[in-house]
Motif scaffolding. Structure first.
Motif, mmCIF file in Angstrom:
data_model
loop_
_atom_site.group_PDB
_atom_site.id
_atom_site.type_symbol
_atom_site.label_atom_id
_atom_site.label_comp_id
_atom_site.label_asym_id
_atom_site.label_seq_id
_atom_site.Cartn_x
_atom_site.Cartn_y
_atom_site.Cartn_z
ATOM 1 N N ILE A 257 1.664 -2.497 -3.326
ATOM 2 C CA ILE A 257 2.009 -3.635 -4.186
ATOM 3 C C ILE A 257 0.753 -4.405 -4.562
ATOM 4 N N ALA A 258 -0.153 -4.578 -3.586
ATOM 5 C CA ALA A 258 -1.403 -5.291 -3.868
ATOM 6 C C ALA A 258 -2.205 -4.577 -4.941
ATOM 7 N N GLN A 259 -2.272 -3.254 -4.863
ATOM 8 C CA GLN A 259 -3.013 -2.498 -5.865
ATOM 9 C C GLN A 259 -2.358 -2.619 -7.232
ATOM 10 N N ALA A 260 -1.034 -2.591 -7.253
ATOM 11 C CA ALA A 260 -0.317 -2.751 -8.528
ATOM 12 C C ALA A 260 -0.556 -4.131 -9.119
ATOM 13 N N ARG A 261 -0.658 -5.128 -8.252
ATOM 14 C CA ARG A 261 -0.879 -6.496 -8.714
ATOM 15 C C ARG A 261 -2.302 -6.700 -9.204
ATOM 16 N N LEU A 262 -3.266 -6.118 -8.498
ATOM 17 C CA LEU A 262 -4.664 -6.409 -8.789
ATOM 18 C C LEU A 262 -5.181 -5.710 -10.038
ATOM 19 N N GLY A 263 -4.582 -4.585 -10.430
ATOM 20 C CA GLY A 263 -5.049 -3.890 -11.637
ATOM 21 C C GLY A 263 -4.986 -4.770 -12.876
ATOM 22 N N PRO A 264 -3.788 -5.269 -13.237
ATOM 23 C CA PRO A 264 -3.699 -6.196 -14.372
ATOM 24 C C PRO A 264 -4.505 -7.472 -14.143
ATOM 25 N N GLY A 265 -4.525 -7.970 -12.898
ATOM 26 C CA GLY A 265 -5.276 -9.190 -12.617
ATOM 27 C C GLY A 265 -6.750 -9.041 -12.918
ATOM 28 N N ARG A 266 -7.304 -7.884 -12.574
ATOM 29 C CA ARG A 266 -8.730 -7.657 -12.818
ATOM 30 C C ARG A 266 -9.045 -7.660 -14.310
#
Length: 407
Positions: A257-266
């Motif tokens: 979930i963290a990886q899914a969240r951080l992609g768009p965030g980056r």
């Protein structure tokens, strides 16, 4: 290749640019004056609520969310130039459009992984801009650049109730100081001894008023507290008990979930950074044509011309790379765009910090003062060389991928 934006993007760009010129940029000084008069620096200046109401009225709301039922339904490629525009006033514009971190990432998590009840209770008020949220991942006692190091525990209650008990210490938890912050998404370990280190972590929802949750202090960033985004807090979880229904996704799914969240965030951060660089270039040019030194305008000094020219070249390069990344995310998914996401996360903050540094230099003492936005922009950009993964982590991963082709 077609480098033109589509019709919808162009229409939204025109509306957003007009909104920025007519409402957001003039409100910067007003917001600072109002905040100084409030009882607490964490309270929201009235002008911010006025901006939010006007943005909603103009249909400039939740532009970041690709889900057409919940947000504007824009692709990453369509949203990229809009996020860039908001980066010209990163303290006010993202909040005015309900497109500010960490709420954007938290809304994406709830939209993608939340249950119907979780979306009803927390996502809907976040989408409406009625509450704020925080994402609790980073910890002070471990190297949080490696998420598998996280020590916070999310354990089943010993009484057999099925509840979870959270214990741990987090810091630089963005949004936690905001008085409207009502919910924390907390990452911790449910299976600390599990064989797969990427299945040890889970995420859980912890309401702000849960007993045992203490917001201990605001963390500064080069002396700034980032009031408009709700600051960055140190937070303590001491036997914080929440029901099993608060688990986000499944046990062991926290890392994914963290990886899914951080992609768009980056990529969102990189989009806004380009807008920050554009504002720095504008301020450099205005300063250069209005000041004289050693008998001629600064604009005629060779070193100043080099700074401005190099800044323009760098921004154009960054923009193309970010747009390519957005296009790839839309066409082959975040996993397929992994290399490009890492590339922009390495290149953009580093380059924008350099551009802002030159802008500060050109403004002399004014550049480090509160009379210009440059010092605060520099602090924000420098922080983004750490946030969502430090440069070195992305370089390590990117280099491994490149070398793999030759082994």
């Amino acid at each position: 290749m077609d480098f033109a934006f589509d019709a919808r993007t162009e229409e939204l760009r025109a509306r957003l640019l007009a909104f920025m010129d007519a409402h957001v940029l003039p409100a910067e000084a007003t917001a600072d004056e109002q905040r100084a008069a409030l009882d607490s620096p964490w309270q929201t200046p009235p002008v911010v609520e006025e901006l939010k109401a006007e943005a909603r009225r103009q249909g400039l709301w939740n532009l970041f969310l690709p889900d057409a039922e919940l947000g504007a339904g824009l692709t990453n490629l369509q949203y990229a130039p809009l996020a860039e525009i908001t980066g010209r006033s990163p303290q006010l514009a993202p909040t005015a459009l309900n497109c500010a971190a960490p709420d954007t990432g938290n809304m994406e998590v709830l939209a993608q992984f939340g249950t119907a009840a979780q979306r009803k209770e927390w996502l809907e008020p976040l989408l409406a801009g009625e509450i704020r949220s925080a994402f609790a991942m980073t910890e002070p006692d471990v190297a949080s650049s490696d998420a598998t190091n996280i020590e916070t525990r999310i354990e089943k209650a010993a009484d057999g109730s099925g509840d979870y008990v959270v214990n741990g210490r987090k810091w630089y938890i963005s949004g936690a100081m905001h008085p409207d912050c009502r919910i924390f998404i907390v990452m911790g370990k449910t299976d600390p001894d599990g064989a797969d280190i990427r299945r040890q972590q889970s995420m859980i929802l912890v309401p702000r008023d849960t007993p045992g949750l203490t917001v201990r202090r605001a963390m500064q960033v080069y002396g700034y507290e980032d009031h408009y985004h709700g600051g960055h807090a140190e937070v303590l979880f001491e036997n914080v008990r929440v029901p099993a229904a608060n688990l986000v996704g499944e046990e062991g799914g926290g890392f994914a979930i963290a990886q899914a969240r951080l992609g768009p965030g980056r990529i969102h951060h990189c989009m806004r950074l380009i807008g920050m660089a554009e504002r720095a270039i504008e301020l450099m040019c205005r300063r250069a044509v209005s000041r004289e030194a050693f008998g001629k305008p600064l604009a005629q000094q060779g070193v100043v011309q080099e700074w401005i020219a190099d800044a323009r070249v760098a921004v154009e390069q960054l923009r193309l790379l970010v747009l390519k990344t957005a296009w790839l995310m839309d066409t082959v998914g975040n996993k397929g765009a992994h290399t490009e996401i890492q590339a922009i996360k390495i290149a953009t903050p580093r380059t924008v910090v350099d551009i802002l540094d030159k802008a500060v230099q050109l403004h002399g003492a004014g550049g480090v003062s509160q009379d210009f936005p440059l010092a605060e922009l520099w602090a924000a950009a420098r922080t983004l060389r750490l946030a969502d993964g430090p440069d070195e982590v992305h370089q390590r991963s990117l280099a491994r991928r490149e070398l793999k082709r030759y082994r």
